[in-house]
Every structure is written in structure tokens, then in C-alpha cells.
Motif scaffolding. Structure first.
Motif, short mmCIF file in Angstrom:
data_model
loop_
_atom_site.label_atom_id
_atom_site.label_comp_id
_atom_site.label_asym_id
_atom_site.label_seq_id
_atom_site.Cartn_x
_atom_site.Cartn_y
_atom_site.Cartn_z
N ASP A 13 0.85 -1.20 0.00
CA ASP A 13 0.00 0.00 0.00
C ASP A 13 0.88 1.25 0.00
O ASP A 13 1.87 1.31 0.73
CB ASP A 13 -0.88 0.03 1.26
CG ASP A 13 -1.96 -1.04 1.19
OD1 ASP A 13 -2.24 -1.53 0.08
OD2 ASP A 13 -2.51 -1.39 2.26
N LEU A 14 0.50 2.24 -0.81
CA LEU A 14 1.35 3.44 -0.91
C LEU A 14 1.16 4.35 0.30
O LEU A 14 0.04 4.51 0.80
CB LEU A 14 1.00 4.23 -2.18
CG LEU A 14 1.45 3.62 -3.50
CD1 LEU A 14 1.20 4.59 -4.64
CD2 LEU A 14 2.93 3.23 -3.49
N TYR A 15 2.26 4.94 0.77
CA TYR A 15 2.21 5.93 1.84
C TYR A 15 2.36 7.35 1.27
O TYR A 15 1.64 8.24 1.65
CB TYR A 15 3.37 5.71 2.82
CG TYR A 15 3.26 4.50 3.72
CD1 TYR A 15 2.03 3.91 4.00
CD2 TYR A 15 4.41 3.97 4.32
CE1 TYR A 15 1.95 2.81 4.84
CE2 TYR A 15 4.33 2.87 5.16
CZ TYR A 15 3.10 2.29 5.42
OH TYR A 15 3.03 1.22 6.25
N ILE A 41 -0.19 10.62 0.75
CA ILE A 41 0.10 12.05 0.62
C ILE A 41 1.11 12.25 -0.51
O ILE A 41 2.03 11.44 -0.68
CB ILE A 41 0.58 12.64 1.97
CG1 ILE A 41 0.65 14.16 1.90
CG2 ILE A 41 1.91 12.04 2.43
CD1 ILE A 41 0.66 14.83 3.26
N GLY A 42 0.92 13.32 -1.27
CA GLY A 42 1.84 13.64 -2.36
C GLY A 42 2.45 15.01 -2.10
O GLY A 42 1.78 15.91 -1.57
N HIS A 43 3.71 15.17 -2.44
CA HIS A 43 4.36 16.46 -2.23
C HIS A 43 5.28 16.75 -3.41
O HIS A 43 6.03 15.87 -3.87
CB HIS A 43 5.17 16.44 -0.93
CG HIS A 43 5.84 17.74 -0.65
ND1 HIS A 43 7.19 17.94 -0.84
CD2 HIS A 43 5.33 18.94 -0.24
CE1 HIS A 43 7.48 19.21 -0.56
NE2 HIS A 43 6.38 19.81 -0.19
N LEU A 102 10.87 10.22 -4.19
CA LEU A 102 10.79 9.11 -3.23
C LEU A 102 9.37 8.59 -3.25
O LEU A 102 8.43 9.40 -3.21
CB LEU A 102 11.11 9.58 -1.82
CG LEU A 102 12.43 10.31 -1.57
CD1 LEU A 102 12.51 10.75 -0.10
CD2 LEU A 102 13.59 9.42 -1.90
N ILE A 103 9.22 7.30 -3.34
CA ILE A 103 7.88 6.72 -3.23
C ILE A 103 7.93 5.69 -2.11
O ILE A 103 8.73 4.74 -2.16
CB ILE A 103 7.42 6.10 -4.56
CG1 ILE A 103 7.44 7.16 -5.68
CG2 ILE A 103 6.02 5.50 -4.41
CD1 ILE A 103 7.03 6.66 -7.04
N GLY A 104 7.13 5.91 -1.10
CA GLY A 104 7.15 5.02 0.06
C GLY A 104 5.93 4.14 0.08
O GLY A 104 4.81 4.61 -0.12
N GLY A 105 6.16 2.85 0.28
CA GLY A 105 5.05 1.91 0.42
C GLY A 105 5.21 1.13 1.71
O GLY A 105 6.27 1.17 2.35
N ASP A 126 14.37 -2.48 0.46
CA ASP A 126 13.54 -3.32 1.32
C ASP A 126 13.64 -2.76 2.74
O ASP A 126 14.27 -3.34 3.62
CB ASP A 126 14.04 -4.77 1.24
CG ASP A 126 13.17 -5.70 2.06
OD1 ASP A 126 12.07 -5.27 2.44
OD2 ASP A 126 13.60 -6.83 2.31
N LYS A 127 13.08 -1.59 2.90
CA LYS A 127 13.15 -0.93 4.21
C LYS A 127 11.73 -0.61 4.66
O LYS A 127 10.87 -0.33 3.84
CB LYS A 127 13.94 0.37 4.13
CG LYS A 127 15.43 0.15 3.93
CD LYS A 127 16.21 1.42 4.19
CE LYS A 127 17.70 1.15 4.01
NZ LYS A 127 18.53 2.24 4.45
#
Ligand SMILES: NC(=O)c1ccc[n+]([C@@H]2O[C@H](COP(=O)([O-])OP(=O)(O)OC[C@H]3O[C@@H](n4cnc5c(N)ncnc54)[C@H](O)[C@@H]3O)[C@@H](O)[C@H]2O)c1
Length: 355
Positions: A165-167, A234-236, A251-254, A274-275
């Protein structure tokens, strides 16, 4: 057949060819900074040829003549707009001219390839979409990044569930210039990220906040745009014409993995990490256990394609096979809607604007 007679160099050279039904004949308006890329990519296709270029500036026309002696040139866009032997018009002029030129092209029965951002307002975009539908013509908005190997690889990573899931999506798109006179830095640079976010994030944003400041020519030259999506995504976007260095890093965080996309890297543009972080409650009511995961990093292979070349081929394919482009007028309209909301927020020093 030839109707663009009498202006510029001999039209017979450009119009003798491309009579085949499976080749789209294109007229390009605007040969400044971006126009040469559009001409080169549409001209070099099996199924499209540029037959005419229009620019108000004689120096630009001189550059066209030098590189493409077979292409007809003119300083009057009506030569292209009314030519019966032109199937599609590419509008590669400043933003404030897009609506009028695209409208004239559609009214004259031409398909339209128009630069980002599509128009200056949602009202203009809606009118063009309605006109194109009524005339059964295609509009494609040049959201170039959607045709890059990097964006397509990221989309695959998301679709396959690799990131979970995207953060968040957090982009820095800064450099020194090029100052635009008719739009602020958000309208100039943020359409790239807004179109990418629309393509990557399944949800539509619900609200926008924008802050920024003007320093030199009366329009914001440094700005920060935040987009709120459902499910806490959230997008920035950080856009800046006053940066000493060029940065193109996202940066794309999931939930499962995170990635860094550095578009300036010649190889290994995308690095997947893989963090992650996991939280759980400990024994005590207020005891929060935080565990950090720090695993491998890998760089997936990214196809090296010239995005505009792929996009030009797709444009011809959509016209010849009557397909609806995914980067159509509606996609362009959604980006303009977000830009309009960002402007509204910017004017009110970061007031949250619901979409
Ligand atoms: N897709 C991308 O990555 C990308 C990159 C850069 C620019 N763009 C877009 O391309 C468009 C043009 O940007 P640019 O940087 O090339 O601008 P530019 O100012 O360098 O070039 C615009 C050209 O259009 C000509 N022109 C303007 N009005 C005209 C008219 N009515 N008839 C004929 N010629 C006319 C000008 O003489 C000039 O040569 C903008 O919408 C911009 O947002 C897209």
C-alpha cells in the motif's frame, strides 16, 4: 491536395509524400525550446510525418529549414489550420495560446497533440473536450513522463504489489530557470508530477495545499504543493526555478518497500529498498514497539526509450485505429484542475482547497 501554397518554401516538396492512408500528416505550431523535439520524433516515425511547421519567429523557421529542407514552413498558423492535407496539429507554444490554437485546429477537423499543461483553465479544457467529442477527433496531452521507462517500471512495481500500500510520493523538481513569462513555476514544472501521480496512484486527490513565493518577475518561482489522497496517501512536489543545481529525485514510500527514482542517473534510475517500519503494542498499555526493517537494495532494469518517440507512435496508433488515448483531454483536464486548486491555495498562503 496541397492547400498550404504561397508561404515559406515550396509546399510541393513536403506534400508529395505521405499520401498513404496509414500515415498521419502533422503540422507543428511552435519551434522554440520543445518544438524541435516534437518535430524530430513525429517526423522520424513510420506512421507519421511532419509536413509543415509554423512559428512566428523567422529565426525559428530558419532552424527548421536548415534541419528539414523538405518541411514546409510558415509564420501564419492559418496555413496549417486550414490545410486539407494535414490530419493533426501539434501545439507546442506557450500555455496561454494552447486553447485558441487547439480550438481552431479541432474546428478545422484536425486531431490535436497539445503540450502540457493542456489549457489555462478547466473551463477551456472542458470546452475543447466537448468540441473534440462532437467532431469525433482525438486530443492527446503531452504528458511525456508517462512514456518513460522509469515511470512504466514504477507502475509495474506498484501493480505487482512490490511496494505494498502506498504511503507517499515526494518529488523534487528544481533547477535554475527556465523562467516562463505566462505561468508560475507550479504550472511549468508540476504538471509532470501531477500526471505521473495520476498514473501511479489509483486514488484521486481530495485536497490541495500550495505555498510559494515570487522573487523576480511577479510569478511564484519557488513553490511546494501537497496533495491529500484517500487512505492517508500524501503527495508532495517541490518546484523551483531558483535552484543552483538541477535535481529530479522522487521518493515513493510503500508499506512493503520504498524506492528512490533519480531521473538524472544514466543507469540505475530506480533503486528499490527493502526498508520499512512496523509498530506493535508491547505489554504495557503505553509501550509502543517500533521495529525497523533494513534489507536489500536492488535496481530494476529500466527500458531506455525516448519517451516522446513512444508517445508519437502511440498518437498515430490512436488516430489510425480509433483508440482513446489514456493521456487524453480528460487526463489533461484533471491536471489543470489540480493546478487551478494549487493557484487558489497559493493566493491564500496555503489554505486547503478541496477538489
Ligand atoms: N513535455 C515536456 O517535457 C515539455 C518540455 C518543455 C516545454 N513544454 C511545453 O511546450 C510548450 C512550449 O514551451 P517552450 O519552452 O518550447 O516555449 P518557447 O517559448 O521556447 O517556444 C515557443 C515557440 O512558439 C512560438 N509561438 C508562440 N505563439 C505562436 C503562434 N501563435 N503561432 C506560431 N508560433 C508561435 C514562439 O515564437 C516560440 O518559438 C509549453 O506549453 C511548455 O509547457 C513541454
Amino acid at each position: 491536395m496541397a492547400t498550404i501554397l504561397g508561404v515559406g518554401s515550396s509546399p510541393s516538396l513536403s506534400l508529395k509524400r505521405d499520401m498513404r492512408e496509414d500515415v498521419i500528416r502533422i503540422g507543428v505550431i511552435g519551434y522554440g525550446y520543445w518544438g524541435p523535439n516534437v518535430v524530430r520524433n513525429f517526423h522520424g516515425q513510420a506512421r507519421s510525418h511532419v509536413v509543415a511547421v509554423c512559428d512566428k519567429d523567422p529565426k525559428s523557421l530558419g532552424r527548421v529549414r536548415q534541419s528539414y529542407p523538405d518541411i514546409f514552413v510558415t509564420s501564419d498558423c492559418n496555413d496549417l489550420l486550414t490545410a486539407t492535407d494535414i490530419d493533426a496539429v501539434a501545439v507546442v507554444t506557450p500555455v496561454w495560446t494552447h486553447y485558441e490554437l487547439a480550438k481552431a485546429a479541432l474546428e478545422n477537423g484536425k486531431h490535436v497533440f497539445v503540450e502540457k499543461p493542456f489549457t489555462c483553465s478547466t473551463a477551456q479544457a472542458e470546452e475543447l473536450i466537448e468540441l473534440a467529442e462532437r467532431k469525433n477527433l482525438k486530443i492527446m496531452v503531452d504528458h511525456t513522463f508517462l512514456f518513460t521507462g522509469a515511470v512504466n517500471r514504477i507502475r509495474k512495481l506498484i501493480d505487482e504489489g512490490t511496494l505494498g500500500d502506498l504511503y507517499y510520493y515526494d518529488s523534487t523538481r528544481v533547477n535554475l530557470g527556465l523562467f516562463q513569462h505566462d505561468v508560475n513555476v507550479i504550472w511549468d514544472l508540476a504538471p509532470h508530477d501531477l500526471s505521473i501521480m495520476d498514473y501511479l496512484i489509483q486514488e484521486k486527490p481530495e485536497a490541495v495545499v500550495a505555498t510559494g513565493e515570487r522573487h523576480l518577475n511577479g510569478v511564484a518561482d519557488v513553490a511546494f504543493v501537497t496533495l491529500y489522497y484517500p487512505n492517508n496517501i500524501i503527495g508532495h512536489i517541490n518546484v523551483n526555478w531558483l535552484s543552483p543545481v538541477k535535481v529530479r529525485t522522487t521518493l515513493i514510500g510503500g508499506e512493503k518497500k520504498m524506492l528512490v527514482w533519480n531521473d538524472l542517473e544514466p543507469d540505475e534510475k530506480i533503486k528499490v529498498y527493502d526498508k520499512g517500519v512496523q509498530m506493535s503494542n508491547g505489554d504495557g498499555r503505553y509501550q509502543l514497539l517500533v521495529s525497523y526493517r533494513s534489507g536489500d537494495m536492488w535496481a530494476p532494469r529500466v527500458e531506455q526509450v525516448e519517451a516522446l518517440k513512444a508517445e508519437a507512435a502511440y498518437f498515430a496508433d490512436c488516430i489510425l485505429n480509433n483508440k482513446k488515448p489514456f493521456n487524453d483531454g480528460a487526463a489533461g483536464l484533471h491536471v489543470v484542475r489540480m493546478l487551478e486548486a494549487a493557484d487558489k491555495s497559493l493566493q491564500q498562503k496555503g489554505k486547503i482547497i478541496q477538489l
